[in-house]
Design an enzyme around this catalytic site. Structure first.
Site, PDB file in Angstrom:
ATOM      1  N   ASN A 135      47.506   6.681  42.631  1.00  7.31           N
ATOM      2  CA  ASN A 135      46.274   7.386  42.262  1.00  7.31           C
ATOM      3  C   ASN A 135      46.546   8.597  41.374  1.00  7.31           C
ATOM      4  O   ASN A 135      45.680   9.421  41.139  1.00  7.31           O
ATOM      5  CB  ASN A 135      45.487   7.810  43.506  1.00  7.31           C
ATOM      6  CG  ASN A 135      46.256   8.798  44.383  1.00  7.31           C
ATOM      7  OD1 ASN A 135      47.380   9.189  44.064  1.00  7.31           O
ATOM      8  ND2 ASN A 135      45.633   9.208  45.476  1.00  7.31           N
ATOM      9  N   HIS A 137      48.842  11.030  41.933  1.00 14.02           N
ATOM     10  CA  HIS A 137      49.295  12.268  42.558  1.00 14.02           C
ATOM     11  C   HIS A 137      50.746  12.572  42.195  1.00 14.02           C
ATOM     12  O   HIS A 137      51.547  11.678  41.955  1.00 14.02           O
ATOM     13  CB  HIS A 137      49.078  12.259  44.071  1.00 14.02           C
ATOM     14  CG  HIS A 137      49.976  11.353  44.866  1.00 14.02           C
ATOM     15  ND1 HIS A 137      49.495  10.489  45.822  1.00 14.02           N
ATOM     16  CD2 HIS A 137      51.319  11.186  44.883  1.00 14.02           C
ATOM     17  CE1 HIS A 137      50.489   9.847  46.384  1.00 14.02           C
ATOM     18  NE2 HIS A 137      51.621  10.245  45.816  1.00 14.02           N
ATOM     19  N   GLU A 142      46.792  15.347  45.742  1.00 16.86           N
ATOM     20  CA  GLU A 142      45.870  14.237  45.556  1.00 16.86           C
ATOM     21  C   GLU A 142      44.817  14.574  44.491  1.00 16.86           C
ATOM     22  O   GLU A 142      44.681  15.732  44.074  1.00 16.86           O
ATOM     23  CB  GLU A 142      45.183  13.925  46.891  1.00 16.86           C
ATOM     24  CG  GLU A 142      46.123  13.536  48.022  1.00 16.86           C
ATOM     25  CD  GLU A 142      46.636  12.109  47.932  1.00 16.86           C
ATOM     26  OE1 GLU A 142      46.763  11.567  46.820  1.00 16.86           O
ATOM     27  OE2 GLU A 142      46.934  11.524  48.996  1.00 16.86           O
TER      28      GLU A 142
END
Length: 245
Positions: A135, A137, A142
């Site tokens: 994603n 990160h 995050e």
């Protein structure tokens, strides 16, 4: 700058050579280290290089990016255990000082602040090694983590927990939170190496390449850094345009 190699072994050899060069040029360097499956062959190559080219590591200082909340350093899936298994215990002589976030700290907020403060006190990171999550990160920062963040406690996304639960025999033991170096801490490193290998990283690398700088994609902040090298194998680079090499 992108560097694309045919194999994981070539990526790992190049990355480990960059780390070795930093150590040779500055024996008291401060290194930011990462964990995860991508880093295993990197550290294996680095250990071999340090054995073949004896270098004094007694003046080095290292800081790891992150640690799971609630895991002791003896837990097989803790990042302290990972670093001892794949690097620290395999060196001929001990590294001068190595630091990891304390997943069992009683006062997490104070421990996080102290971690960032210590990095500043030793003059900052000379080289930061990074992986990247599916994603986007970096560390465990995050999506939508503030770019101004310092070391902090973060709740792991469902995607990150799903990705990392494969390392736990009992997937219910996968932690829900982690302590991570902040994005601002990472950006203050003098040099950054981001390493990604495998076809499972192709989509996020293509997204990173095309993205503008925004907090929805944490790794996009690296485009603001003056000295970043992104090291990929051909599988991770499969969706990048040809002119990115």
């Amino acid at each position: 700058m992108y560097k694309i190699f045919n194999t994981v072994e070539e990526v790992s050899a190049y990355t480990s050579q960059c780390i070795l060069k930093t150590i040779q040029e500055k024996p008291n360097a401060v290194l930011g280290l990462a964990t995860g499956s991508t880093m295993k062959p990197v550290y294996a190559h680095l250990v071999q290089k340090l054995q073949n080219n004896p270098v004094d590591v007694s003046q080095l200082t290292t800081f790891n990016l992150d640690e799971y909340l609630g895991l002791s350093g003896e837990h097989a899936q803790s990042y302290n255990y990972f670093m001892c298994e794949h690097l620290f215990n395999r060196l001929g002589s001990p590294i001068g000082r190595y630091n990891l976030p304390n997943g069992l700290a009683e006062d997490i907020e104070a421990a996080c602040q102290a971690y960032s403060d210590i990095i500043k006190q030793v003059g900052g990171l000379d080289l930061q090694l990074l992986g990247i999550g599916s994603n986007g990160h970096i560390g465990f920062n995050e999506p939508y983590t503030s770019f101004s963040s310092r070391t902090h406690l973060i709740e792991l996304t469902e995607q990150t927990r799903l990705d990392n639960s494969r390392f736990f025999t009992d997937k219910s033991q996968m932690p829900t939170h982690a302590i991570t170096l902040g994005i601002q801490d990472i950006l203050e490193a003098k040099e950054i190496l981001l390493v990604a290998t495998g076809s499972n990283k192709a989509e996020i690398m293509a997204e990173l390449y095309a993205s503008d700088v925004n907090e929805a994609l944490p790794a996009s902040v690296l485009k603001q850094h003056s000295k970043v090298t992104i090291v990929l194998d051909k599988e991770a680079a499969a969706l990048l345009p040809a002119n990115s090499v």
